[in-house]
Write a protein that holds these residues in place. Structure first.
Motif, PDB file in Angstrom:
ATOM      1  N   GLU A   1      10.561   1.383  -2.651  1.00 38.78           N
ATOM      2  CA  GLU A   1      10.366   0.525  -3.816  1.00 38.78           C
ATOM      3  C   GLU A   1       9.425   1.153  -4.841  1.00 38.78           C
ATOM      4  OE1 GLU A   1       8.398  -3.830  -4.936  1.00 38.78           O
ATOM      5  OE2 GLU A   1       8.751  -3.283  -2.839  1.00 38.78           O
ATOM      6  N   GLY A   2       8.406   1.832  -4.380  1.00 34.53           N
ATOM      7  CA  GLY A   2       7.364   2.293  -5.285  1.00 34.53           C
ATOM      8  C   GLY A   2       7.520   3.709  -5.807  1.00 34.53           C
TER       9      GLY A   2
ATOM     10  N   GLU B   1       0.826  -1.213   0.000  1.00 33.67           N
ATOM     11  CA  GLU B   1       0.000   0.000   0.000  1.00 33.67           C
ATOM     12  C   GLU B   1       0.862   1.267   0.000  1.00 33.67           C
ATOM     13  OE1 GLU B   1      -3.114   0.160  -0.546  1.00 33.67           O
ATOM     14  OE2 GLU B   1      -3.544  -1.987  -0.420  1.00 33.67           O
ATOM     15  N   ALA B   2       2.000   1.225   0.668  1.00 35.16           N
ATOM     16  CA  ALA B   2       2.899   2.381   0.671  1.00 35.16           C
ATOM     17  C   ALA B   2       3.471   2.630  -0.720  1.00 35.16           C
ATOM     18  CB  ALA B   2       4.025   2.168   1.675  1.00 35.16           C
ATOM     19  N   ALA B   3       3.753   1.555  -1.440  1.00 35.32           N
ATOM     20  CA  ALA B   3       4.253   1.692  -2.806  1.00 35.32           C
ATOM     21  C   ALA B   3       3.174   2.278  -3.725  1.00 35.32           C
ATOM     22  CB  ALA B   3       4.716   0.332  -3.329  1.00 35.32           C
ATOM     23  N   TRP B   4       1.911   1.911  -3.474  1.00 34.76           N
ATOM     24  CA  TRP B   4       0.789   2.411  -4.283  1.00 34.76           C
ATOM     25  C   TRP B   4       0.532   3.894  -4.053  1.00 34.76           C
ATOM     26  CZ3 TRP B   4      -3.758   4.261  -1.936  1.00 34.76           C
ATOM     27  CH2 TRP B   4      -4.812   4.564  -2.811  1.00 34.76           C
ATOM     28  N   ALA B   5       0.671   4.336  -2.808  1.00 32.44           N
ATOM     29  CA  ALA B   5       0.233   5.678  -2.418  1.00 32.44           C
ATOM     30  C   ALA B   5       1.220   6.767  -2.833  1.00 32.44           C
ATOM     31  CB  ALA B   5       0.020   5.734  -0.908  1.00 32.44           C
ATOM     32  N   ASP B   6       0.683   7.946  -3.079  1.00 33.25           N
ATOM     33  CA  ASP B   6       1.530   9.131  -3.229  1.00 33.25           C
ATOM     34  C   ASP B   6       1.940   9.651  -1.860  1.00 33.25           C
ATOM     35  OD1 ASP B   6       1.428   9.539  -6.162  1.00 33.25           O
ATOM     36  OD2 ASP B   6      -0.724   9.808  -5.782  1.00 33.25           O
ATOM     37  N   LEU B   7       1.075   9.422  -0.867  1.00 29.55           N
ATOM     38  CA  LEU B   7       1.362   9.876   0.494  1.00 29.55           C
ATOM     39  C   LEU B   7       0.821   8.846   1.484  1.00 29.55           C
ATOM     40  CD1 LEU B   7       1.133  13.374   2.018  1.00 29.55           C
ATOM     41  CD2 LEU B   7      -0.232  11.562   3.076  1.00 29.55           C
ATOM     42  N   VAL B   8       1.620   8.533   2.483  1.00 29.62           N
ATOM     43  CA  VAL B   8       1.219   7.650   3.579  1.00 29.62           C
ATOM     44  C   VAL B   8       1.052   8.490   4.838  1.00 29.62           C
ATOM     45  CG1 VAL B   8       1.883   5.720   5.071  1.00 29.62           C
ATOM     46  CG2 VAL B   8       2.405   5.648   2.617  1.00 29.62           C
ATOM     47  N   LEU B   9      -0.107   8.342   5.484  1.00 27.56           N
ATOM     48  CA  LEU B   9      -0.318   8.955   6.796  1.00 27.56           C
ATOM     49  C   LEU B   9      -0.424   7.801   7.788  1.00 27.56           C
ATOM     50  CD1 LEU B   9      -2.812  11.799   7.679  1.00 27.56           C
ATOM     51  CD2 LEU B   9      -2.241   9.975   9.257  1.00 27.56           C
TER      52      LEU B   9
ATOM     53  N   ALA C   1       8.259  -1.580   7.201  1.00 31.37           N
ATOM     54  CA  ALA C   1       7.485  -2.005   6.039  1.00 31.37           C
ATOM     55  C   ALA C   1       7.064  -0.812   5.187  1.00 31.37           C
ATOM     56  CB  ALA C   1       6.265  -2.797   6.496  1.00 31.37           C
ATOM     57  N   ILE C   2       6.613   0.244   5.827  1.00 30.25           N
ATOM     58  CA  ILE C   2       6.221   1.448   5.102  1.00 30.25           C
ATOM     59  C   ILE C   2       7.422   2.057   4.395  1.00 30.25           C
ATOM     60  CG2 ILE C   2       5.414   3.826   5.392  1.00 30.25           C
ATOM     61  CD1 ILE C   2       3.560   2.718   7.620  1.00 30.25           C
ATOM     62  N   ALA C   3       8.550   2.119   5.075  1.00 32.91           N
ATOM     63  CA  ALA C   3       9.765   2.655   4.466  1.00 32.91           C
ATOM     64  C   ALA C   3      10.143   1.851   3.227  1.00 32.91           C
ATOM     65  CB  ALA C   3      10.907   2.648   5.476  1.00 32.91           C
ATOM     66  N   ALA C   4      10.093   0.526   3.336  1.00 31.57           N
ATOM     67  CA  ALA C   4      10.469  -0.332   2.208  1.00 31.57           C
ATOM     68  C   ALA C   4       9.531  -0.111   1.026  1.00 31.57           C
ATOM     69  CB  ALA C   4      10.452  -1.792   2.643  1.00 31.57           C
ATOM     70  N   GLY C   5       8.234  -0.006   1.294  1.00 33.33           N
ATOM     71  CA  GLY C   5       7.271   0.202   0.221  1.00 33.33           C
ATOM     72  C   GLY C   5       7.435   1.544  -0.462  1.00 33.33           C
ATOM     73  N   LEU C   6       7.675   2.572   0.313  1.00 34.53           N
ATOM     74  CA  LEU C   6       7.872   3.905  -0.264  1.00 34.53           C
ATOM     75  C   LEU C   6       9.114   3.935  -1.150  1.00 34.53           C
ATOM     76  CD1 LEU C   6       6.893   6.115   2.799  1.00 34.53           C
ATOM     77  CD2 LEU C   6       5.782   6.164   0.563  1.00 34.53           C
TER      78      LEU C   6
ATOM     79  N   SER D   1      11.225  11.191 -10.085  1.00 32.90           N
ATOM     80  CA  SER D   1      10.150  11.836 -10.837  1.00 32.90           C
ATOM     81  C   SER D   1       8.786  11.688 -10.150  1.00 32.90           C
ATOM     82  CB  SER D   1      10.074  11.248 -12.253  1.00 32.90           C
ATOM     83  OG  SER D   1       9.787   9.860 -12.196  1.00 32.90           O
ATOM     84  N   ARG D   2       8.665  10.705  -9.264  1.00 31.97           N
ATOM     85  CA  ARG D   2       7.425  10.514  -8.500  1.00 31.97           C
ATOM     86  C   ARG D   2       7.779  10.202  -7.053  1.00 31.97           C
ATOM     87  NH1 ARG D   2       4.044   5.508  -7.111  1.00 31.97           N
ATOM     88  NH2 ARG D   2       2.158   6.434  -6.271  1.00 31.97           N
ATOM     89  N   PRO D   3       8.180  11.223  -6.296  1.00 29.97           N
ATOM     90  CA  PRO D   3       8.556  10.978  -4.894  1.00 29.97           C
ATOM     91  C   PRO D   3       7.341  10.612  -4.049  1.00 29.97           C
ATOM     92  CG  PRO D   3       8.504  13.325  -5.349  1.00 29.97           C
ATOM     93  CD  PRO D   3       8.313  12.643  -6.668  1.00 29.97           C
TER      94      PRO D   3
END
Length: 354
Positions: free
Chosen positions: A96-97, A67-75, A89-94, A101-103
């Motif tokens: 990876e995803g 889900e973190a990889a999917w999202a533009d922003l995680v809250l 897990a959130i760090a890894a997904g961000l 060009s798309r931070p």
């Protein structure tokens, strides 16, 4: 393409209130919300039919990463300040995803409990302190606490992600102090520290005092706290890469007021008597409480009535214009007492009907 937000903790106070505002202000966004149980998921869906409910918990690392990889922003607000696995897990997904060009953006909920470190290490409870931190001029102090400090293990994960991967992941740690006011989330809108104190006064008929009663903490109204998240989210929408908001210096204390625990308890008791909320409207006595009894009363929330946590929250005001716009804690005391009295009445009615 719609901006995508993944939220954890929407059944709780903080993320629940933020989602309330976001859904009204940005209805075209895509939202996904982590929810642990089907019963809570039903309530979230009823309130927000367009929110994609993700059934799972903060222990589901693969789910969080995806889900973190999917999202533009995680809250992240579900056990955010203390669950290392979820943060990793959130760090890894961000990472990876996302790309240059798309931070990806990460609004992480920490807490000013970290500032109680010196009371803890000195085994000091219920004593005053003149130590005041500053998240603007003294941000490096806040981001370099000893490893054994409360929340520090998770803070380090977020800070590392936002510095090592600064080009692709922009992190901001939001540190609320004592929260008060009614939340507007779909499940729970109740905070803990002041509300547990009100409950103790109403049910026990005593004013809880730890030590001298002169330990001091900052506070913030839930709706002012929510506005801090909204301002940071809007900075993300503007593709902000400000080093004052994100990464190594992206550490924001959301303090708008300050209270001393002993006087606060006495004021609550006096107001409870004035409102006729005490049993038989009798006299209420001060009750000296030690660490073990505090733990039995309301867990860490009661322990915190004897701890100092003081900080000038200036960073968000300086760079995003954030400021207090809602009633002070003192002004909210009647509402806190009334809501706790109503809750206790409902509990008694439910028990009597069994």
């Amino acid at each position: 393409m719609a901006f995508k937000i993944f939220l954890t903790g929407v059944t709780g106070l903080v993320a629940g209130d933020v989602l309330y505002v976001l859904a009204k202000k940005y209805p075209a966004f895509e939202y996904a919300a982590l929810v642990r149980s089907e019963s809570s998921a039903t309530r979230v869906r009823e309130a927000y039919p367009d929110v994609r409910v993700v059934l799972g918990s903060v222990d589901d690392s693969d789910l969080l990463s995806r889900e973190a990889a999917w999202a533009d922003l995680v809250l992240h607000a579900a056990d955010a300040s203390d669950h290392e696995g979820a943060a990793r897990a959130i760090a890894a997904g961000l990472v990876e995803g996302h790309s240059v060009s798309r931070p990806g953006y990460w609004l992480h909920t920490g807490g000013t409990g970290i500032l109680t470190y010196f009371d803890t290490v000195e085994n000091r409870l219920g004593q005053p302190s003149d130590l005041i931190f500053d998240d603007l001029d003294g941000v490096e102090t806040l981001t370099s606490f000893p490893d054994e400090a409360f929340h520090r293990n998770v803070d380090k994960i977020v800070l590392e992600c936002g510095t090592v991967h600064a080009g692709t992941v922009r992190t901001a740690i939001i540190c609320p102090p004592t929260i008060y006011g009614d939340g507007r989330g779909p499940v729970s809108g109740r905070s803990r520290q002041c509300y547990e104190m009100a409950k103790f006064i109403l049910t026990k008929g005593h004013v809880p005092i730890i030590g001298t009663g002169l330990a001091t903490m900052n506070n913030v109204h839930i709706q002012d706290l929510t506005q801090a998240y909204i301002l940071l989210l809007e900075a993300a929408l503007a593709s902000s890469d400000s080093k004052e908001l994100w990464g190594a210096r992206g550490y924001h204390v959301t303090s708008t007021g300050e209270h001393v625990w002993g006087p606060l308890a006495r004021t609550m008791a006096a107001k409870a008597r004035e409102l006729g909320l005490l049993k038989d409207n009798g006299e209420i006595k001060e009750y000296q409480m030690g660490k073990e009894e505090a733990l039995e009363t309301a867990g860490f929330e009661a322990i915190s009535w004897g701890l100092n946590s003081r900080c000038k929250g200036r960073r968000l005001n300086r760079f995003l214009g954030w400021k207090a716009e809602h009633p002070s804690l003192n002004d909210e005391i009647p509402g806190i007492l009334t809501s706790e009295a109503k809750s206790e009445l409902l509990v008694r009615v439910a028990m009597d009907s069994r």
